[in-house]
Design a protein around this motif. Structure first.
Motif, PDB file in Angstrom:
ATOM      1  N   ALA A  13       0.825  -1.204   0.000  1.00  0.00           N
ATOM      2  CA  ALA A  13       0.000   0.000   0.000  1.00  0.00           C
ATOM      3  C   ALA A  13       0.856   1.249   0.000  1.00  0.00           C
ATOM      4  O   ALA A  13       0.535   2.235  -0.628  1.00  0.00           O
ATOM      5  N   LEU A  14       1.980   1.199   0.694  1.00  0.00           N
ATOM      6  CA  LEU A  14       2.824   2.373   0.765  1.00  0.00           C
ATOM      7  C   LEU A  14       3.470   2.700  -0.559  1.00  0.00           C
ATOM      8  O   LEU A  14       3.888   3.817  -0.799  1.00  0.00           O
ATOM      9  N   ALA A  15       3.569   1.745  -1.457  1.00  0.00           N
ATOM     10  CA  ALA A  15       4.198   2.023  -2.749  1.00  0.00           C
ATOM     11  C   ALA A  15       3.423   3.059  -3.541  1.00  0.00           C
ATOM     12  O   ALA A  15       3.958   3.704  -4.430  1.00  0.00           O
ATOM     13  N   ALA A  16       2.167   3.242  -3.222  1.00  0.00           N
ATOM     14  CA  ALA A  16       1.356   4.221  -3.943  1.00  0.00           C
ATOM     15  C   ALA A  16       1.609   5.639  -3.484  1.00  0.00           C
ATOM     16  O   ALA A  16       0.999   6.570  -3.955  1.00  0.00           O
ATOM     17  N   VAL A  58       4.377  -3.975 -13.286  1.00  0.00           N
ATOM     18  CA  VAL A  58       5.085  -4.559 -12.144  1.00  0.00           C
ATOM     19  C   VAL A  58       4.114  -4.860 -11.008  1.00  0.00           C
ATOM     20  O   VAL A  58       4.170  -5.923 -10.382  1.00  0.00           O
ATOM     21  N   SER A  59       3.178  -3.941 -10.757  1.00  0.00           N
ATOM     22  CA  SER A  59       2.188  -4.160  -9.696  1.00  0.00           C
ATOM     23  C   SER A  59       1.312  -5.373 -10.004  1.00  0.00           C
ATOM     24  O   SER A  59       0.980  -6.157  -9.113  1.00  0.00           O
ATOM     25  N   GLN A  60       0.939  -5.543 -11.278  1.00  0.00           N
ATOM     26  CA  GLN A  60       0.096  -6.684 -11.645  1.00  0.00           C
ATOM     27  C   GLN A  60       0.833  -7.996 -11.431  1.00  0.00           C
ATOM     28  O   GLN A  60       0.255  -8.984 -10.955  1.00  0.00           O
ATOM     29  N   LEU A  61       2.119  -8.027 -11.767  1.00  0.00           N
ATOM     30  CA  LEU A  61       2.914  -9.234 -11.542  1.00  0.00           C
ATOM     31  C   LEU A  61       3.046  -9.521 -10.043  1.00  0.00           C
ATOM     32  O   LEU A  61       3.014 -10.679  -9.617  1.00  0.00           O
ATOM     33  N   LEU A  62       3.179  -8.466  -9.253  1.00  0.00           N
ATOM     34  CA  LEU A  62       3.216  -8.644  -7.799  1.00  0.00           C
ATOM     35  C   LEU A  62       1.916  -9.253  -7.297  1.00  0.00           C
ATOM     36  O   LEU A  62       1.905 -10.176  -6.472  1.00  0.00           O
ATOM     37  N   ARG A  63       0.805  -8.741  -7.819  1.00  0.00           N
ATOM     38  CA  ARG A  63      -0.504  -9.237  -7.407  1.00  0.00           C
ATOM     39  C   ARG A  63      -0.664 -10.716  -7.744  1.00  0.00           C
ATOM     40  O   ARG A  63      -1.282 -11.470  -6.997  1.00  0.00           O
ATOM     41  N   ALA A  64      -0.085 -11.095  -8.866  1.00  0.00           N
ATOM     42  CA  ALA A  64      -0.189 -12.488  -9.304  1.00  0.00           C
ATOM     43  C   ALA A  64       0.850 -13.388  -8.649  1.00  0.00           C
ATOM     44  O   ALA A  64       0.864 -14.599  -8.885  1.00  0.00           O
ATOM     45  N   GLY A  65       1.733 -12.804  -7.844  1.00  0.00           N
ATOM     46  CA  GLY A  65       2.762 -13.601  -7.190  1.00  0.00           C
ATOM     47  C   GLY A  65       3.912 -13.995  -8.101  1.00  0.00           C
ATOM     48  O   GLY A  65       4.734 -14.845  -7.752  1.00  0.00           O
ATOM     49  N   LYS A  66       4.009 -13.353  -9.265  1.00  0.00           N
ATOM     50  CA  LYS A  66       5.094 -13.655 -10.208  1.00  0.00           C
ATOM     51  C   LYS A  66       6.264 -12.725  -9.898  1.00  0.00           C
ATOM     52  O   LYS A  66       6.566 -11.780 -10.629  1.00  0.00           O
ATOM     53  N   LEU A  67       6.942 -13.037  -8.806  1.00  0.00           N
ATOM     54  CA  LEU A  67       7.949 -12.135  -8.289  1.00  0.00           C
ATOM     55  C   LEU A  67       9.186 -12.059  -9.175  1.00  0.00           C
ATOM     56  O   LEU A  67       9.782 -10.985  -9.320  1.00  0.00           O
ATOM     57  N   ASN A  68       9.603 -13.179  -9.768  1.00  0.00           N
ATOM     58  CA  ASN A  68      10.779 -13.151 -10.642  1.00  0.00           C
ATOM     59  C   ASN A  68      10.543 -12.259 -11.853  1.00  0.00           C
ATOM     60  O   ASN A  68      11.394 -11.454 -12.236  1.00  0.00           O
ATOM     61  N   GLU A  69       9.361 -12.393 -12.469  1.00  0.00           N
ATOM     62  CA  GLU A  69       9.039 -11.554 -13.626  1.00  0.00           C
ATOM     63  C   GLU A  69       8.920 -10.094 -13.218  1.00  0.00           C
ATOM     64  O   GLU A  69       9.354  -9.195 -13.950  1.00  0.00           O
ATOM     65  N   ASP A 102      14.501   6.579 -10.114  1.00  0.00           N
ATOM     66  CA  ASP A 102      13.040   6.630 -10.004  1.00  0.00           C
ATOM     67  C   ASP A 102      12.596   6.093  -8.642  1.00  0.00           C
ATOM     68  O   ASP A 102      12.810   4.917  -8.334  1.00  0.00           O
ATOM     69  N   PRO A 103      11.959   6.932  -7.806  1.00  0.00           N
ATOM     70  CA  PRO A 103      11.641   6.489  -6.448  1.00  0.00           C
ATOM     71  C   PRO A 103      10.542   5.433  -6.380  1.00  0.00           C
ATOM     72  O   PRO A 103      10.616   4.503  -5.579  1.00  0.00           O
ATOM     73  N   GLN A 104       9.507   5.556  -7.219  1.00  0.00           N
ATOM     74  CA  GLN A 104       8.406   4.604  -7.112  1.00  0.00           C
ATOM     75  C   GLN A 104       8.831   3.203  -7.522  1.00  0.00           C
ATOM     76  O   GLN A 104       8.503   2.217  -6.856  1.00  0.00           O
ATOM     77  N   MET A 105       9.592   3.081  -8.615  1.00  0.00           N
ATOM     78  CA  MET A 105      10.011   1.753  -9.044  1.00  0.00           C
ATOM     79  C   MET A 105      10.994   1.148  -8.055  1.00  0.00           C
ATOM     80  O   MET A 105      10.974  -0.069  -7.806  1.00  0.00           O
ATOM     81  N   ARG A 106      11.838   1.988  -7.485  1.00  0.00           N
ATOM     82  CA  ARG A 106      12.752   1.471  -6.451  1.00  0.00           C
ATOM     83  C   ARG A 106      11.967   1.004  -5.233  1.00  0.00           C
ATOM     84  O   ARG A 106      12.314   0.000  -4.597  1.00  0.00           O
ATOM     85  N   PHE A 107      10.896   1.732  -4.921  1.00  0.00           N
ATOM     86  CA  PHE A 107      10.049   1.328  -3.801  1.00  0.00           C
ATOM     87  C   PHE A 107       9.407  -0.034  -4.090  1.00  0.00           C
ATOM     88  O   PHE A 107       9.394  -0.935  -3.250  1.00  0.00           O
ATOM     89  N   LEU A 108       8.881  -0.181  -5.314  1.00  0.00           N
ATOM     90  CA  LEU A 108       8.284  -1.460  -5.708  1.00  0.00           C
ATOM     91  C   LEU A 108       9.315  -2.581  -5.675  1.00  0.00           C
ATOM     92  O   LEU A 108       9.009  -3.719  -5.287  1.00  0.00           O
TER      93      LEU A 108
END
Length: 356
Positions: free
Chosen positions: A16-19, A34-45, A60-66
């Motif tokens: 939630a904080l990534a937003a 990237v968020s969709q892959l996280l939601r799907a549990g596809k962490l490597n991708e 880029d701060p948001q992508m580094r946060f993700l």
């Protein structure tokens, strides 16, 4: 939920904080993928896409946060700590990375480091409610450890068990024992932090099973006590509110944002009433000096207000809006509330808070 390690809660709060970082439309697809892959549990991708993006835009701060979230979800706690630590160094004005560091440190039972990280988050944004609540959870965990140590040293001390039980009541689990499902936020700008605090991991079992730092339930209803019935008193008439008062208060808020954007420190600081007290232990003069350094030192600043609503009650007003803040390469979107007081013919700020 139970007193067992609250992995679901910790994951939810980190995501939630990534937003918290406003994302330009041009990059929304990358963040969303990237968020969709996280939601799907596809962490490597998700990690591959994040690394490809960061190869071209390493700051880029948001992508580094993700990426920090991906590392945490992949069990790479040390890597996640490194990522969030570097974010605090590059963007010290952002409280969210400090908050996530605290969650990670707490997961390693490093509660002193968690406390220090949360204090930095609060120093950066004194109105950051999540960090304040998480800090309370950390203090409760430290108190639990101290009380248990006291019992080990003096098992006959009858004063300690009630204190442990009191902490247990504060962090009493839900009756249904359920936890919410974790979700990945959309990449578009939303509120910076979930109102509920980031969950901190529970300690090992203690005599009272206390100090599991999860979101506390609502406090129990107060026990009714006998009172003497008072004669009914007529409610005072509400003061009339004119459209002009609302318009004037709204204009004051917009003038404050305009002065901030223009780095006009005289107009910006003049928007605060003498009754305004900083939410830190700073004096008013120290707070003003800190604001000067943070504002004048930026090459450019843009403060835009969306969905501004103002309510007026007599000589008091409350303004709520979404604030889109950009300074140099940093962009942050958050909900903000200003409380104003009419002094003479001016509406001046007496209190400000973020994230509500």
């Amino acid at each position: 939920m139970t007193y067992a390690r609250s992995t679901i809660f910790t994951t939810l709060r980190l995501l939630a904080l990534a937003a918290a970082f406003a994302s330009p439309a041009a990059h929304a697809d990358e963040y969303g993928d990237v968020s969709q892959l996280l939601r799907a549990g596809k962490l490597n991708e998700a990690m591959i896409k994040a690394d490809v993006y960061l190869a071209a835009k390493p700051r880029d701060p948001q992508m580094r946060f993700l990426k920090g979230v991906i590392q945490r979800n992949s069990g790479k706690q040390a890597d996640a700590i490194t990522t969030f630590t570097k974010l605090t160094e590059d963007y010290p004005e952002l409280p969210e990375p400090y908050n996530n560091l605290a969650v990670l440190y707490a997961g390693q039972n490093q509660y002193d480091k968690a406390r220090a990280a949360l204090e930095m988050a609060i120093r950066t944004n004194p109105s950051y409610a999540t960090a304040h609540e998480n800090l309370g959870d950390v203090y409760a965990r430290l108190a639990s450890q101290a009380y248990n140590k006291a019992l080990q040293l003096d098992g006959a001390n009858a004063a300690v068990p009630p204190k442990l039980a009191l902490i247990g009541e504060v962090f009493k689990p839900n009756i249904k024992g359920q936890t919410p499902a974790a979700a990945v936020p959309a990449a578009a700008p939303v509120a910076p932090v979930a109102k509920a605090p980031a969950a901190l991991p529970a300690p090992a079992a203690t005599p009272a099973r206390v100090a599991a730092p999860v979101a506390p339930t609502a406090p129990p209803a107060a026990v009714a006590t006998p009172t003497i019935a008072a004669a009914p008193v007529a409610a005072p008439a509400k003061p009339a509110v004119s459209d002009g008062s609302v318009t004037e208060a709204e204009a004051a808020v917009r003038a404050w944002a305009k002065a901030w954007s223009a780095k006009d420190m005289s107009a910006y600081l003049g928007a605060y009433a003498k009754e305004f007290t900083p939410s830190t232990k700073q004096s008013r003069s120290a707070w003003e000096e800190d604001r000067r350094k943070r504002i004048v030192g930026k090459a450019s600043i843009s403060v835009k207000l969306d969905n501004l609503t103002v309510t007026v009650n007599g000589n008091k007003a409350v303004a709520k809006f979404r604030q889109d803040y950009r300074a140099d390469a940093l962009a942050v979107s958050s909900r903000k509330t200003l409380e104003l007081l009419k002094t003479g013919d001016k509406w001046l700020i007496v209190k400000e808070s973020t994230g509500n």
